[in-house]
Motif scaffolding. Sequence first.
Motif, mmCIF file in Angstrom:
data_model
loop_
_atom_site.group_PDB
_atom_site.id
_atom_site.type_symbol
_atom_site.label_atom_id
_atom_site.label_comp_id
_atom_site.label_asym_id
_atom_site.label_seq_id
_atom_site.Cartn_x
_atom_site.Cartn_y
_atom_site.Cartn_z
ATOM 1 N N LEU A 158 0.834 -1.197 0.000
ATOM 2 C CA LEU A 158 0.000 0.000 0.000
ATOM 3 C C LEU A 158 0.870 1.249 0.000
ATOM 4 C CD1 LEU A 158 -2.651 1.536 0.201
ATOM 5 C CD2 LEU A 158 -2.612 1.164 2.689
ATOM 6 N N ALA A 159 1.945 1.234 0.769
ATOM 7 C CA ALA A 159 2.847 2.381 0.803
ATOM 8 C C ALA A 159 3.409 2.666 -0.589
ATOM 9 C CB ALA A 159 3.981 2.130 1.791
ATOM 10 N N VAL A 160 3.790 1.619 -1.299
ATOM 11 C CA VAL A 160 4.348 1.796 -2.642
ATOM 12 C C VAL A 160 3.273 2.278 -3.616
ATOM 13 C CG1 VAL A 160 5.461 0.622 -4.585
ATOM 14 C CG2 VAL A 160 6.144 0.083 -2.226
ATOM 15 N N GLU A 161 2.083 1.742 -3.508
ATOM 16 C CA GLU A 161 0.985 2.189 -4.379
ATOM 17 C C GLU A 161 0.672 3.666 -4.160
ATOM 18 O OE1 GLU A 161 -2.283 -0.385 -3.566
ATOM 19 O OE2 GLU A 161 -1.304 -2.174 -4.376
ATOM 20 N N ARG A 162 0.743 4.112 -2.912
ATOM 21 C CA ARG A 162 0.500 5.523 -2.616
ATOM 22 C C ARG A 162 1.570 6.405 -3.266
ATOM 23 N NH1 ARG A 162 -1.913 7.671 1.692
ATOM 24 N NH2 ARG A 162 0.061 8.494 2.481
ATOM 25 N N VAL A 163 2.806 5.977 -3.185
ATOM 26 C CA VAL A 163 3.899 6.742 -3.800
ATOM 27 C C VAL A 163 3.750 6.751 -5.320
ATOM 28 C CG1 VAL A 163 6.390 6.779 -4.205
ATOM 29 C CG2 VAL A 163 5.505 6.404 -1.893
ATOM 30 N N ALA A 164 3.379 5.620 -5.896
ATOM 31 C CA ALA A 164 3.199 5.552 -7.347
ATOM 32 C C ALA A 164 2.094 6.499 -7.803
ATOM 33 C CB ALA A 164 2.881 4.116 -7.768
ATOM 34 N N ALA A 165 0.990 6.552 -7.065
ATOM 35 C CA ALA A 165 -0.116 7.434 -7.426
ATOM 36 C C ALA A 165 0.285 8.895 -7.296
ATOM 37 C CB ALA A 165 -1.332 7.139 -6.544
ATOM 38 N N ALA A 166 1.017 9.214 -6.235
ATOM 39 C CA ALA A 166 1.485 10.591 -6.057
ATOM 40 C C ALA A 166 2.473 10.976 -7.149
ATOM 41 C CB ALA A 166 2.120 10.748 -4.681
ATOM 42 N N SER A 167 3.365 10.065 -7.498
ATOM 43 C CA SER A 167 4.349 10.332 -8.554
ATOM 44 C C SER A 167 3.665 10.550 -9.896
ATOM 45 C CB SER A 167 5.340 9.172 -8.652
ATOM 46 O OG SER A 167 6.023 8.973 -7.435
ATOM 47 N N GLU A 168 2.673 9.732 -10.192
ATOM 48 C CA GLU A 168 1.930 9.875 -11.439
ATOM 49 C C GLU A 168 1.221 11.226 -11.483
ATOM 50 O OE1 GLU A 168 -1.613 7.568 -13.971
ATOM 51 O OE2 GLU A 168 -0.788 6.695 -12.131
ATOM 52 N N ALA A 169 0.636 11.639 -10.365
ATOM 53 C CA ALA A 169 -0.037 12.929 -10.307
ATOM 54 C C ALA A 169 0.948 14.062 -10.516
ATOM 55 C CB ALA A 169 -0.747 13.084 -8.972
ATOM 56 N N ALA A 170 2.127 13.974 -9.905
ATOM 57 C CA ALA A 170 3.142 15.026 -10.048
ATOM 58 C C ALA A 170 3.592 15.170 -11.492
ATOM 59 C CB ALA A 170 4.333 14.726 -9.142
ATOM 60 N N LYS A 171 3.722 14.047 -12.178
ATOM 61 C CA LYS A 171 4.170 14.093 -13.571
ATOM 62 C C LYS A 171 3.068 14.577 -14.506
ATOM 63 C CE LYS A 171 7.777 10.595 -13.027
ATOM 64 N NZ LYS A 171 7.861 10.816 -11.575
ATOM 65 N N ALA A 172 1.814 14.540 -14.056
ATOM 66 C CA ALA A 172 0.699 15.001 -14.884
ATOM 67 C C ALA A 172 0.492 16.511 -14.804
ATOM 68 C CB ALA A 172 -0.586 14.290 -14.457
ATOM 69 N N LEU A 173 1.183 17.170 -13.879
ATOM 70 C CA LEU A 173 1.028 18.612 -13.714
ATOM 71 C C LEU A 173 1.662 19.365 -14.876
ATOM 72 C CD1 LEU A 173 1.944 18.829 -9.913
ATOM 73 C CD2 LEU A 173 -0.346 18.870 -10.918
ATOM 74 N N LYS A 174 1.165 20.547 -15.153
ATOM 75 C CA LYS A 174 1.732 21.366 -16.234
ATOM 76 C C LYS A 174 3.121 21.877 -15.873
ATOM 77 C CE LYS A 174 -2.692 22.916 -18.160
ATOM 78 N NZ LYS A 174 -3.547 24.105 -18.479
ATOM 79 N N GLY A 175 3.289 22.301 -14.637
ATOM 80 C CA GLY A 175 4.592 22.783 -14.191
ATOM 81 C C GLY A 175 5.393 21.698 -13.503
ATOM 82 N N ASP A 176 6.648 22.015 -13.201
ATOM 83 C CA ASP A 176 7.512 21.063 -12.508
ATOM 84 C C ASP A 176 7.114 21.003 -11.037
ATOM 85 O OD1 ASP A 176 9.526 19.257 -12.120
ATOM 86 O OD2 ASP A 176 11.080 20.487 -13.044
ATOM 87 N N PHE A 177 7.248 19.835 -10.456
ATOM 88 C CA PHE A 177 6.875 19.631 -9.056
ATOM 89 C C PHE A 177 7.753 18.511 -8.505
ATOM 90 C CE2 PHE A 177 4.382 18.074 -5.492
ATOM 91 C CZ PHE A 177 3.838 19.236 -4.941
#
Length: 272
Positions: free
Chosen positions: A125-144
């Motif tokens: 679950l911890a890894v899935e949470r990080v994967a979802a957060a990472s995917e969201a960060a990469k979907a942003l228009k700006g750098d994050f």
Amino acid sequence: MDKGRVFRQLHEAPGIFLMPNPWDPGTTMLLASLGFKALATSSAGFAFSRGLPDGGVPFDMMIQHCKDLISATGLPMNADLEKGKGDSPDSAGETIFAAEAAGLAGCSIEDYSGDDHNSIYEFSLAVERVAAASEAAKALKGDFVFTARAENFLHGRPDIEDTIKRLQAFEAAGADVLYAPGIGDINLVRQVCSSVSKPVNVMAGRTFTVAQLLEAGVKRISLGPYLTTFAFAAVRNAAREMLDKGTFEFSQQAMPFGELQQLFSQGADKDI
């Protein structure tokens, strides 16, 4: 200015950088004036300033706090958002979107669940949470810049093997920075840094120096609650002097009123 990009460049540049943790607009402005290149929130620092325990601040209140600090400085601001909006991977992604909307250049999410009976999220679950957060960060228009935290050492589980296993999995899941707060042994810090290829954040403590952390391979140093707890200690010590001795010698070590007045006059027209 793309603060996210500026923040990322600090992680890509040679050497190490300090990222102290203010707890209100005033301390944000003070630290920014001293030459730091980035700042970070402290969940505990803000909670204590509100008379609450660490972990006792609702998510929406924490996001508003982030906005207040961002409005006080032009520096990139990273946020300690604890476990985020909730326990699920989807909530971790939503946390990133909320952080970006607040104007943050980056944030961290923990694998600490807040449950005293099962304090650290189960590994998958911890890894899935990080994967979802990472995917969201990469979907942003700006750098994050997204930081994934392994909280074992802060919550009674000083297991370096599991900590490294988690950090390696978080790296593979897409985290930009890796962080295992609470490690007080420089040899263990060195072991963590040599086990991953992404930048590592370490929370400073009395056992470390900047030179030691640089040699160990650390990229970023934050202070967590230490500036806040230091300030509280100063107030407590001053109060004890007044009550126990009837003196006010502590006032000789205070920042000059005029210096603070001049600093904060620069923000008089800001909506903070």
